[in-house]
Write an enzyme that holds these catalytic residues in place. Structure first.
Site, mmCIF file in Angstrom:
data_model
loop_
_atom_site.group_PDB
_atom_site.id
_atom_site.type_symbol
_atom_site.label_atom_id
_atom_site.label_comp_id
_atom_site.label_asym_id
_atom_site.label_seq_id
_atom_site.Cartn_x
_atom_site.Cartn_y
_atom_site.Cartn_z
ATOM 1 N N GLU A 106 0.734 0.590 1.151
ATOM 2 C CA GLU A 106 1.228 0.525 2.530
ATOM 3 C C GLU A 106 2.324 -0.537 2.671
ATOM 4 O O GLU A 106 2.312 -1.364 3.578
ATOM 5 C CB GLU A 106 0.076 0.253 3.503
ATOM 6 C CG GLU A 106 -0.877 1.428 3.629
ATOM 7 C CD GLU A 106 -1.868 1.284 4.776
ATOM 8 O OE1 GLU A 106 -2.204 2.303 5.388
ATOM 9 O OE2 GLU A 106 -2.304 0.151 5.046
ATOM 10 N N GLU B 294 -5.403 8.056 2.367
ATOM 11 C CA GLU B 294 -6.519 7.368 3.026
ATOM 12 C C GLU B 294 -6.849 8.123 4.300
ATOM 13 O O GLU B 294 -6.187 7.941 5.327
ATOM 14 C CB GLU B 294 -6.177 5.911 3.348
ATOM 15 C CG GLU B 294 -6.125 4.991 2.155
ATOM 16 C CD GLU B 294 -6.025 3.526 2.554
ATOM 17 O OE1 GLU B 294 -6.316 3.204 3.726
ATOM 18 O OE2 GLU B 294 -5.647 2.710 1.696
#
Length: 581
Positions: free
Chosen positions: A158, A234
Site C-alpha cells: 500500500e 486484501e
C-alpha cells in the site's frame, strides 16, 4: 514444472485460466504446531491459496541476524502449504503494516541519523537489501516454476498511501529479480486514483485492497490496470481492535454477499484474514492519527476461523459462496469446545520491581535522558535524584507510551500518551524519582513509523533539567526466571511479578481470563501470551495447546498496576469484549 503467468484477462496456471481464491494466514501469529490445522481448515473453506506477510523486525531483532526458528520458520510454513495441496503468495514488504509493531520495520533501522523511511536512501536501501536477500533465498526454490507453492510475490505494501518515490519501488523490483524471483510480482493499493498512481510500478501487476463496494472498486482498479486479471489482494472481512475501544465485528451475511459479487466478476481474491491469530509477546502495533491507539493482543479480526482456529458463521457463509464459483472439499464435523478445566490456583510469590531492581536487569548510567531505543528496551526503569524546594512540576516533551511515576517508592501517577499527558505535579522536590516506561506498540501506519520510543525530552522538574540518569532495561523474556535467583517479597505498589502452578489432564487450547486483573503481561510455561488490560475490550488471552502439557504447568504474570483478584480462571472460548460502547 507448473507454469504460472499473467494473461490478457486471467492468471494462467499451465496455460489455463486460474482464479486465485486465497486467504491470509500469518505464520508468525500462529504456533508452528498449529500451522497444518489452520491451513487444512482454510482448504476446507474452499481456498486454493494461502497468503502471508513476512515481518522483518521479528526475523531480524538486531542487524546481521535473520532468525528462522520456531514461529519464524517461513520455509517450513510454505512447505506445510504445499503439503496441503495449496498455492502460496508471499508479501515480504519490507513494510507490511499488518497492525504489527512498526509495520514490520526493525527499530534498530532508525537509530542511524538521516536514515530513510520507505524511500530511495542509501542507508535504508542497504538494510533492506540485506533483509530481502535472506527472505528471497528461502522463497526462491519454493516458486511454482521450481516445483514449489509460491505463485506471486508482492513488492512493498500500500505504498500509494505513504509516498510516491518511484525510484525506490523500481529498485525493489530490480532486487527481487536479481535474487532469482521469476514468478509474477504485484503491488497493492486502495482503489483510489492517487494511491494507485503513486503506489504502482510500470511492468508490475496492480491489485487492490478493500472490503466493500467490490464491483465499483474493481472498476477503479481496471482504469489503472487495463489488461490482466483483476485481484483484491486484501478483502477485508473484519477489523482489528485497540485498547479501550469496542470489539469490531462485521456481518457474515453482508461480507459473504460482497465476496460473492467479487468472485462473480471473475476477479481473484485474498481474504484478509481467513485466520488472524494472536499478537504474542510485545508484537502488536498501534495507530496515531492525533490519538495514540495501541492494538490489542488478540488478532481475531472477526475472521472465518477464530483466534483458536475454530470455524465461525463467517466460515460457513464464505464456504457457501465459494462453492458457487469453485469446487469445495467435503466438510467434516468440527468438535465443539468442551468445558473449561476447574482449577484452583492463585497468583502468589510476588517479586516487586522497586524492591529488588538489581535482579531484573543491569543498571546503566547516562549524562542525559535516553530513549528506550538508546537502551534497546521495550520496558525500562528510569531513576534520578531530586533536591528541590516545594512541589515541582515534572514536564516532558512527549511520553511514548506510558510512564508510571514514583517518588521514594510511592506512586505519584501515570503519564499516558493516549491521554496526551506531558506533565505531573510531584508531592515534593526531594527524593528518588523513578519512572517505569512501557512501549505499548510502535505505530504501524502513516508518517509516525520509525519514531523513537520512551521518554522524549526535554524533561524538566521545576526549572531544572536532571542531567544524571540510571536506567534498567528489563528483559521481559527473563521475567519467568526471576524466582531462580530472587526470593519473593510482599506485594506492594508498582510492577510486581506473580506466579501460579496448575495441573491439566491433557494439553488443549485454553483461554486465561484477565478481567479481574489490572494491566500487564502473562506467560505460560515461559511462552509470552502477550498483554492484558482491564480497559478491554478483550478479557481473555489465548493459550495454544502446544504450549501446555499434561500435568504441571506454570502461569507467570507481571502486573503493572493493581491485581484486585489473584485467582486464575480459564475458559475454552474467547471473551473479546462488547461490540459497542
Amino acid at each position: 514444472m507448473p507454469d504460472f503467468a499473467i494473461g490478457e484477462s486471467d492468471f494462467l496456471l499451465d496455460g489455463k485460466p486460474f482464479q486465485i481464491i486465497s486467504g491470509a494466514l500469518h505464520y508468525f501469529r500462529i504456533h508452528p504446531d498449529q500451522w497444518a490445522d489452520r491451513i487444512e481448515k482454510a482448504r476446507l473453506m474452499g481456498l486454493n491459496t494461502i497468503e502471508t506477510y513476512v515481518p522483518w523486525n521479528a526475523h531480524s531483532p538486531r542487524r546481521g541476524v535473520f532468525d528462522t526458528s520456531g514461529m519464524l520458520d517461513l520455509e517450513l510454513f510454505l512447505r506445510r502449504v504445499a503439503e496441503a495441496g495449496l498455492h502460496a503468495i508471499v508479501r515480504p514488504g519490507p513494510y507490511i503494516c499488518a497492525e504489527w509493531d512498526n509495520g514490520g520495520l526493525p527499530a534498530w533501522l532508525f537509530r542511524e541519523p538521516g536514515v530513510g523511511v520507505r524511500r530511495y536512501e542509501p542507508q535504508y536501501l542497504a538494510a533492506v537489501g540485506e533483509y530481502l536477500t535472506e527472505v528471497l533465498r528461502i522463497v526462491r526454490p519454493l516458486q511454482t516454476d521450481q516445483g514449489g507453492p509460491v505463485l506471486l510475490l508482492q513488492v512493498e505494501n500500500e505504498y500509494g498511501a505513504f509516498g510516491n518515490d518511484s525510484t525506490y519501488l523500481k529498485w525493489l523490483v530490480e532486487l527481487f529479480r536479481a535474487q532469482g524471483i521469476t514468478v509474477p510480482l504485484v503491488t497493492v493499493d486502495q482503489p483510489e486514483d492517487e494511491m494507485l498512481s503513486a503506489g504502482g510500478i510500470d511492468g508490475v501487476h496492480r491489485t487492490g485492497s478493500f472490503g466493500s463496494r467490490s464491483v465499483e472498486r474493481l472498476a477503479t482498479l481496471r482504469n489503472h490496470q487495463p489488461t490482466g486479471p483483476l485481484m483484491c489482494m486484501e478483502f477485508w472481512d473484519g477489523w482489528f481492535d485497540d485498547w479501550g475501544g469496542p470489539h469490531h465485528t462485521t456481518s457474515a451475511t453482508e461480507a459473504a454477499t460482497e465476496l460473492d459479487a467479487l468472485l462473480a466478476t471473475g476477479a481473484s481474491v485474498n481474504i484478509y484474514m481467513v485466520h488472524g491469530g494472536t499478537n504474542f509477546g510485545l508484537t502488536n502495533g498501534a495507530n496515531d492519527k492525533g490519538v495514540y491507539r495501541p492494538t490489542v493482543t488478540s488478532y481475531d479480526y472477526d475472521a472465518p476461523l477464530d483466534e483458536a482456529g475454530r470455524p465461525t458463521a463467517k466460515f460457513h457463509a464464505f464456504r457457501d459462496v465459494i462453492a458457487r464459483h469453485a469446487p469445495v472439499p467435503p466438510l467434516p464435523d468440527f468438535p465443539e469446545p468442551g468445558a473449561a478445566p476447574e482449577i484452583t490456583a492463585t497468583l502468589g510469590e510476588p517479586i516487586r520491581l522497586l524492591d529488588r531492581p538489581d535482579s531484573w536487569g543491569t543498571w546503566r548510567g547516562h549524562d542525559s535522558l535516553p530513549t528506550l531505543d538508546d537502551i534497546d528496551a521495550q520496558f525500562a526503569l528510569y531513576r534520578t535524584s531530586l533536591d528541590l524546594e516545594g512541589s515541582p512540576i515534572l514536564q516532558l516533551g512527549e511520553v511514548r507510551d506510558r510512564a508510571q511515576v514514583f517518588l521514594d517508592g510511592d506512586p505519584v501517577g501515570v503519564l499516558s500518551r493516549a491521554d496526551h499527558d506531558r506533565a505531573i505535579t510531584l508531592p515534593r522536590g526531594r527524593g528518588r524519582l523513578d519512572l517505569i516506561v512501557e512501549d505499548q506498540g510502535r505505530v504501524n501506519y502513516g508518517p509516525r513509523i520509525g519514531e523513537p520510543k520512551g521518554l522524549i525530552g526535554p524533561l524538566q522538574v521545576g526549572a531544572t533539567t536532571p542531567a544524571s540518569w540510571q536506567t534498567l532495561a528489563i528483559d521481559l523474556n527473563a521475567v519467568p526466571e526471576l524466582w531462580t535467583a530472587t526470593l519473593p517479597t510482599t506485594a506492594g505498589v508498582g510492577p510486581t511479578a506473580y506466579r501460579a502452578a496448575f495441573s491439566l489432564t491433557e494439553a488443549t487450547d485454553l483461554f486465561v481470563r484477565t478481567d479481574a486483573w489490572g494491566k500487564g503481561f502473562a506467560w505460560v510455561n515461559g511462552f509470552c501470551l502477550g498483554r492484558y488490560w482491564h480497559r478491554g475490550p478483550q478479557h481473555t488471552l489465548y493459550i495454544p495447546g502446544p504450549v501446555l502439557r499434561a500435568g504441571a504447568n506454570e502461569l507467570v504474570v507481571l502486573e503493572l498496576d493493581t491485581l484486585p483478584d489473584p485467582a486464575v480462571r480459564f475458559s475454552t472460548v474467547p471473551d473479546l469484549g462488547p461490540t459497542e460502547y
